[in-house]
Design an enzyme around this catalytic site. Structure first.
Site, short mmCIF file in Angstrom:
data_model
loop_
_atom_site.label_atom_id
_atom_site.label_comp_id
_atom_site.label_asym_id
_atom_site.label_seq_id
_atom_site.Cartn_x
_atom_site.Cartn_y
_atom_site.Cartn_z
N CYS A 76 0.84 -1.20 0.00
CA CYS A 76 0.00 0.00 0.00
C CYS A 76 0.87 1.25 0.00
CB CYS A 76 -0.90 0.02 1.23
SG CYS A 76 -2.28 -1.10 1.13
N HIS A 77 0.46 2.22 -0.79
CA HIS A 77 1.14 3.51 -0.80
C HIS A 77 0.66 4.35 0.38
CE1 HIS A 77 1.48 2.28 -5.03
NE2 HIS A 77 2.53 3.07 -5.08
N MET A 117 -8.13 -0.29 0.83
CA MET A 117 -7.40 -0.95 1.93
C MET A 117 -7.50 -0.15 3.22
SD MET A 117 -6.58 -3.78 0.74
CE MET A 117 -5.82 -4.30 2.26
N GLU A 118 -7.53 1.16 3.11
CA GLU A 118 -7.66 2.00 4.30
C GLU A 118 -9.03 1.81 4.96
OE1 GLU A 118 -4.20 3.33 2.13
OE2 GLU A 118 -6.20 2.80 1.48
N ASP A 132 -10.95 -6.27 22.04
CA ASP A 132 -9.94 -6.03 23.08
C ASP A 132 -10.56 -5.38 24.32
OD1 ASP A 132 -7.23 -5.81 24.19
OD2 ASP A 132 -7.52 -3.66 23.87
#
Length: 163
Positions: A76-77, A117-118, A132
């Site tokens: 990824c950039h 992707m982000e 969590d």
């Protein structure tokens, strides 16, 4: 056969060159979910989780994850994001004790490569953060599925998931 764009002439991984691509406005919306038990649902909705406001922390984690995607996904950039927004919604069926948090992440940029992707990373990080923060009240939580819902911009055009 299409050319493999992420390999160099030695067959090793490379980050593709996006120097000549046109800058456009690009958006992506991804979703994920996490199924929790009734106790966790109560802790989140009543604000009684010992670690704090679950959705507030998950929202910040998702934004941080979107901004850090290129640090954890090798090809990824780094992208200057212009907006990240996270939404949470409950999908509840009390008759079957089904308590599901639906997570939607929308990411925007004006640049030469997309933000799918982000958005996927943000949605995933939100679900992982909820896990969590709530694991003391039950570890049987189930994350997913995680998927791209929509994207706009770029040479491949728009995409909308067909259900």
């Amino acid at each position: 056969m299409s050319e493999l764009t992420h390999f160099n002439e030695q067959g090793r991984a490379k980050m593709i060159d996006v120097s000549d691509k046109a800058e456009t406005t690009r958006t992506a919306i991804a979703k994920s979910s996490i199924i929790v038990n009734e106790t966790i649902h109560s802790q989140i909705t009543e604000g009684t989780n010992k670690k704090g406001d679950v959705f507030a922390v998950a929202q910040v984690a998702a934004i941080m994850a979107a901004k850090s995607t290129s640090s954890i996904i090798p090809m990824c950039h780094p992208i200057p994001l212009t907006g990240v927004n996270i939404h949470f919604e409950w999908n509840i069926d009390k008759s079957s004790a089904h308590y599901e948090v639906l997570i939607e992440a929308e990411v925007k940029t004006k640049g030469v490569t997309g933000v799918e992707m982000e958005a996927l990373t943000a949605a995933s990080a939100a679900a992982l953060t909820i896990y969590d923060m709530c694991k003391a009240a039950g570890k049987e939580m189930v994350i997913g599925p995680t998927m791209l819902l929509r994207k706009t911009g770029g040479k491949n055009g728009d995409y909308k998931r067909q259900f």
